[in-house]
Every structure is written in structure tokens, then in C-alpha cells.
Design a protein around this motif. Structure first.
Motif, mmCIF file in Angstrom:
data_model
loop_
_atom_site.group_PDB
_atom_site.id
_atom_site.type_symbol
_atom_site.label_atom_id
_atom_site.label_comp_id
_atom_site.label_asym_id
_atom_site.label_seq_id
_atom_site.Cartn_x
_atom_site.Cartn_y
_atom_site.Cartn_z
ATOM 1 N N ALA A 188 0.845 -1.199 0.000
ATOM 2 C CA ALA A 188 0.000 0.000 0.000
ATOM 3 C C ALA A 188 0.878 1.246 0.000
ATOM 4 O O ALA A 188 1.936 1.283 0.644
ATOM 5 C CB ALA A 188 -0.918 -0.007 1.220
ATOM 6 N N PRO A 189 0.483 2.282 -0.734
ATOM 7 C CA PRO A 189 1.302 3.508 -0.778
ATOM 8 C C PRO A 189 1.275 4.275 0.533
ATOM 9 O O PRO A 189 0.334 4.161 1.318
ATOM 10 C CB PRO A 189 0.657 4.309 -1.913
ATOM 11 N N GLY A 190 2.324 5.072 0.749
ATOM 12 C CA GLY A 190 2.399 5.910 1.932
ATOM 13 C C GLY A 190 3.016 5.209 3.122
ATOM 14 O O GLY A 190 3.557 4.101 3.017
ATOM 15 N N SER A 191 2.938 5.868 4.268
ATOM 16 C CA SER A 191 3.490 5.343 5.513
ATOM 17 C C SER A 191 2.628 5.854 6.664
ATOM 18 O O SER A 191 1.776 6.718 6.465
ATOM 19 C CB SER A 191 4.943 5.799 5.703
ATOM 20 N N PRO A 192 2.816 5.341 7.877
ATOM 21 C CA PRO A 192 2.001 5.828 9.000
ATOM 22 C C PRO A 192 2.180 7.300 9.300
ATOM 23 O O PRO A 192 1.336 7.893 9.980
ATOM 24 C CB PRO A 192 2.502 4.967 10.174
ATOM 25 N N PHE A 193 3.251 7.903 8.811
ATOM 26 C CA PHE A 193 3.520 9.305 9.131
ATOM 27 C C PHE A 193 3.358 10.220 7.926
ATOM 28 O O PHE A 193 3.551 11.422 8.032
ATOM 29 C CB PHE A 193 4.947 9.457 9.671
ATOM 30 N N SER A 194 2.999 9.651 6.764
ATOM 31 C CA SER A 194 2.900 10.481 5.571
ATOM 32 C C SER A 194 1.616 11.297 5.538
ATOM 33 O O SER A 194 1.504 12.232 4.757
ATOM 34 C CB SER A 194 2.974 9.603 4.313
ATOM 35 N N THR A 195 0.632 10.959 6.364
ATOM 36 C CA THR A 195 -0.622 11.704 6.370
ATOM 37 C C THR A 195 -0.556 12.977 7.211
ATOM 38 O O THR A 195 -1.434 13.816 7.110
ATOM 39 C CB THR A 195 -1.754 10.812 6.898
ATOM 40 N N GLU A 196 0.441 13.082 8.053
ATOM 41 C CA GLU A 196 0.559 14.277 8.882
ATOM 42 C C GLU A 196 1.063 15.444 8.038
ATOM 43 O O GLU A 196 2.028 15.326 7.294
ATOM 44 C CB GLU A 196 1.518 14.022 10.044
ATOM 45 N N ARG A 197 0.416 16.595 8.158
ATOM 46 C CA ARG A 197 0.752 17.754 7.351
ATOM 47 C C ARG A 197 1.921 18.525 7.971
ATOM 48 O O ARG A 197 2.026 18.663 9.171
ATOM 49 C CB ARG A 197 -0.464 18.688 7.230
ATOM 50 N N GLY A 198 2.723 19.009 7.084
ATOM 51 C CA GLY A 198 3.803 19.880 7.516
ATOM 52 C C GLY A 198 4.923 19.194 8.259
ATOM 53 O O GLY A 198 5.623 19.852 9.038
ATOM 54 N N VAL A 199 5.147 17.905 8.055
ATOM 55 C CA VAL A 199 6.245 17.219 8.717
ATOM 56 C C VAL A 199 7.517 17.414 7.889
ATOM 57 O O VAL A 199 7.559 17.013 6.725
ATOM 58 C CB VAL A 199 5.944 15.710 8.864
ATOM 59 N N PRO A 200 8.543 18.042 8.437
ATOM 60 C CA PRO A 200 9.779 18.235 7.681
ATOM 61 C C PRO A 200 10.420 16.902 7.326
ATOM 62 O O PRO A 200 10.222 15.891 8.028
ATOM 63 C CB PRO A 200 10.660 19.041 8.655
ATOM 64 N N PRO A 201 11.181 16.864 6.246
ATOM 65 C CA PRO A 201 11.834 15.603 5.845
ATOM 66 C C PRO A 201 12.751 15.031 6.929
ATOM 67 O O PRO A 201 12.839 13.815 7.083
ATOM 68 C CB PRO A 201 12.598 15.984 4.588
ATOM 69 N N GLN A 202 13.432 15.906 7.674
ATOM 70 C CA GLN A 202 14.319 15.415 8.717
ATOM 71 C C GLN A 202 13.539 14.723 9.842
ATOM 72 O O GLN A 202 13.942 13.675 10.346
ATOM 73 C CB GLN A 202 15.150 16.568 9.297
ATOM 74 N N VAL A 203 12.397 15.320 10.229
ATOM 75 C CA VAL A 203 11.577 14.719 11.273
ATOM 76 C C VAL A 203 10.986 13.396 10.789
ATOM 77 O O VAL A 203 10.940 12.407 11.540
ATOM 78 C CB VAL A 203 10.459 15.694 11.693
ATOM 79 N N LEU A 204 10.548 13.363 9.534
ATOM 80 C CA LEU A 204 9.991 12.125 8.988
ATOM 81 C C LEU A 204 11.042 11.022 8.949
ATOM 82 O O LEU A 204 10.751 9.861 9.267
ATOM 83 C CB LEU A 204 9.451 12.380 7.579
ATOM 84 N N ALA A 205 12.269 11.389 8.604
ATOM 85 C CA ALA A 205 13.351 10.394 8.587
ATOM 86 C C ALA A 205 13.643 9.882 9.989
ATOM 87 O O ALA A 205 13.899 8.686 10.189
ATOM 88 C CB ALA A 205 14.605 11.009 7.960
ATOM 89 N N ASN A 206 13.595 10.766 10.990
ATOM 90 C CA ASN A 206 13.829 10.334 12.372
ATOM 91 C C ASN A 206 12.714 9.404 12.864
ATOM 92 O O ASN A 206 12.976 8.424 13.576
ATOM 93 C CB ASN A 206 13.938 11.551 13.287
ATOM 94 N N LEU A 207 11.469 9.710 12.484
ATOM 95 C CA LEU A 207 10.369 8.844 12.878
ATOM 96 C C LEU A 207 10.502 7.463 12.243
ATOM 97 O O LEU A 207 10.288 6.437 12.909
ATOM 98 C CB LEU A 207 9.034 9.479 12.465
ATOM 99 N N GLU A 208 10.836 7.412 10.979
ATOM 100 C CA GLU A 208 11.001 6.121 10.309
ATOM 101 C C GLU A 208 12.166 5.338 10.904
ATOM 102 O O GLU A 208 12.100 4.113 11.040
ATOM 103 C CB GLU A 208 11.197 6.327 8.809
ATOM 104 N N ALA A 209 13.232 6.042 11.284
ATOM 105 C CA ALA A 209 14.356 5.357 11.923
ATOM 106 C C ALA A 209 13.989 4.862 13.318
ATOM 107 O O ALA A 209 14.429 3.786 13.749
ATOM 108 C CB ALA A 209 15.560 6.297 12.000
ATOM 109 N N ARG A 210 13.136 5.633 14.020
ATOM 110 C CA ARG A 210 12.713 5.227 15.364
ATOM 111 C C ARG A 210 11.953 3.905 15.338
ATOM 112 O O ARG A 210 12.123 3.048 16.211
ATOM 113 C CB ARG A 210 11.864 6.347 15.965
#
Length: 307
Positions: free
Chosen positions: A30-52
Motif C-alpha cells: 500500500a502507498p504511503g506510511s504511517p507518518f505520511s498523512t501528517e501535514r507539515g512534517v519536515p523531511p528530517q523529522v519524517l526520517a527520524n520517525l522512520e528510523a525510530r
């Protein structure tokens, strides 16, 4: 019987592994990720969440770690939506609620449906038969997503007898409507199966012989006809019980009981991978277990069956 149970348990392990793998791959497709629906998430924060949560690792590695944690520790991992909570903790909170009204729904469906089916067969082509068939047909056309709002309108809005939702520790007034809404369609299926099976058994030769010998009708029914008539009903009760325990999504959502069905819907909408996987695996394990119980009951009811 013991070798059969061992073989079934041995088959259950690879079946669950296949279920885990296919569920994992389908969610990854399925496309996307659990954090891709949140608006305004900077790429660095999204990368940290995925690494977490380990989402930056290769697919084969994530799947291997997930399966290993389940096999060795029975750990479904952390939830992506419920912060600082694991899937095990969420299931431990909601599953007892679902089991409570699921078991009561099963008891009500079997008791009323079986009684209606036996009455309809014993008093065939009488007003009791027509009444039982009418109740079964009426209940069959009212699934839980139709029965639930009707119950709320009648017993909450019009009469004011019962609360329209909530749980409050499982008090009886909060259980009545979920049990009625969940058990209605299953009760109708059990009544129809019991009636048709009982009619077939009552017309068999050995039942005619027992009645010709002058045995009381009650003895003929309960000692000679009931057990063989229950065979097709037993085969239905296993999946029906699992459906009442784990498939009560409408009940959880409509009555806000807090069961696992509501968590499953929320996790599907928010792409909470680990929560969806945990509830899916729980459903699969319960289905395999109760199918085994049904096979054992088959052998107990009909000694002619040999595995």
C-alpha cells in the motif's frame, strides 16, 4: 485422536507464518506510511520517525525481525498511533471487552437458535414451525449494522431503558444491546441449520424404529436424534464463535465499547502497521484453534468418525 491433534497443531504453525508474511507484504504494498498523512512534517523529522520505528530498513530485514519477535517473545511491537504503548498492551485492554459480549452473544445465539430449530423440526408444519421460521427469517435480514441503530432508536431514544453506548466496566445494561445486535444473524443461521438437520434425522429409519418401540418422544429427541443432528451445526459454531469474538467491528464502533474492533478500524485508517498485524494474527490463531475444537467435538458426537 492424539496424533490427529498433534498433526493439526503442526500445520497451524506454518499457516500462521504464511498469514504473517502475506499480511506484512500486503501492507507494504500500500502507498504511503504511517507518518505520511501528517501535514507539515519536515523531511528530517519524517526520517527520524522512520528510523525510530525501523521503517528505514530493508523489507526482508524488517519482516525477519517482526517474525522473530513474535516467535520468541510474542511481541507485536510498538503502536504507531498510540504513543508509548505497545500493541500487546492495546490488545490486552480491548480484547477482554470483546470477549465478554462475544461469549454472551454466542450463548444467546446457540440457546435461542438451537431451541427454535428443534421446535420447528419436532412440530413440523404447525404454527410453532411457522413462528420459528418467521423469527429466523426476520433475524436473518437484520444484520448487526442494521440492528444496532434500531435498538438504539427503540430502547434509548424512545423508551429510555438502556444507554446508547459505552462500557462502564461491563455493567449489564451496557451489554444487552451489543449482545442482541451481534447475536441476531448468527441465531437465525443456527436455527435454520438445526431445523433442517433435525428434520433429516427424525425421518431416518432408526428414529422410526425407536418410536415404534414406544419410547417417549422426549427420549427419542434428546438421546437418539439430537447428537447426530448437531453435526452440521457444530461445523458452523467454530467460525461463528470466532466471528463474534473478533469480527464485531460494527458493534465496537457503533456502541463505543472500546473493544479490539474499534482499534482495528482506527489502525486501518491511520496505517498503524503493527496494530493491524497484531489483530490479524490474533484472529488467525483463534480461527485455527476453534476449528481444531470443532474437529474434536465431531469425533465425540459421532464415534464413527476416524482421523
Amino acid at each position: 485422536m492424539t496424533p490427529f491433534i498433534i498433526r493439526r497443531l503442526a500445520i497451524a504453525i506454518p499457516t500462521l507464518l504464511i498469514l504473517i508474511i502475506f499480511s506484512f507484504l500486503l501492507m507494504e504494498a500500500a502507498p504511503g506510511s504511517p507518518f505520511s498523512t501528517e501535514r507539515g512534517v519536515p523531511p528530517q523529522v519524517l526520517a527520524n520517525l522512520e528510523a525510530r520505528y525501523g521503517l528505514d530498513q530493508p523489507l526482508w530485514k524488517r519482516m525477519g525481525i517482526y517474525v522473530w519477535n513474535i516467535v520468541t517473545q510474542f511481541d507485536f511491537g510498538p503502536s504507531f498511533v498510540f504513543k508509548d504503548r505497545t500493541v500487546n498492551e492495546v490488545i490486552a485492554q480491548g480484547f477482554p471487552i470483546t470477549v465478554t459480549y462475544g461469549v454472551w452473544s454466542f450463548v444467546v445465539a446457540v440457546a435461542i437458535g438451537g431451541t427454535l430449530g428443534i421446535m420447528a423440526a419436532v412440530y413440523h408444519n404447525t404454527w410453532l414451525d411457522y413462528l420459528a421460521v418467521g423469527i429466523s427469517v426476520g433475524a436473518q435480514v437484520l444484520p448487526n449494522f442494521v440492528m444496532a441503530p434500531i435498538l438504539v432508536i427503540v430502547f434509548t431514544l424512545w423508551l429510555g431503558w438502556l444507554p446508547g453506548g459505552g462500557w462502564q466496566g461491563g455493567q449489564w445494561q451496557y451489554i444487552i444491546m451489543p449482545v442482541i445486535a451481534l447475536s441476531t444473524s448468527f441465531m437465525a443461521s443456527i436455527a435454520r441449520l438445526t431445523r433442517s438437520s433435525m428434520l433429516e434425522v427424525l425421518n431416518s429409519n432408526y428414529i422410526r424404529t425407536a418410536r415404534a418401540k414406544g419410547l417417549p418422544m422426549r427420549r427419542v429427541i434428546f438421546l437418539h436424534a439430537l447428537k447426530p443432528a448437531l453435526l452440521p451445526v457444530i461445523s458452523y459454531l467454530g467460525p461463528a464463535f470466532v466471528g463474534m469474538i473478533t469480527g464485531s467491528v460494527v458493534i465496537d464502533v457503533f456502541f463505543s465499547t472500546g473493544g479490539i474492533g474499534q482499534f482495528f478500524v482506527n489502525s486501518a485508517l491511520s496505517r498503524d502497521y503493527s496494530m493491524i498485524m497484531g489483530i490479524t494474527i490474533l484472529t488467525g490463531a483463534l480461527t485455527i484453534f476453534f476449528n481444531l475444537v470443532v474437529d474434536i467435538l465431531y469425533a465425540w458426537i459421532d464415534p464413527k468418525i476416524r482421523y
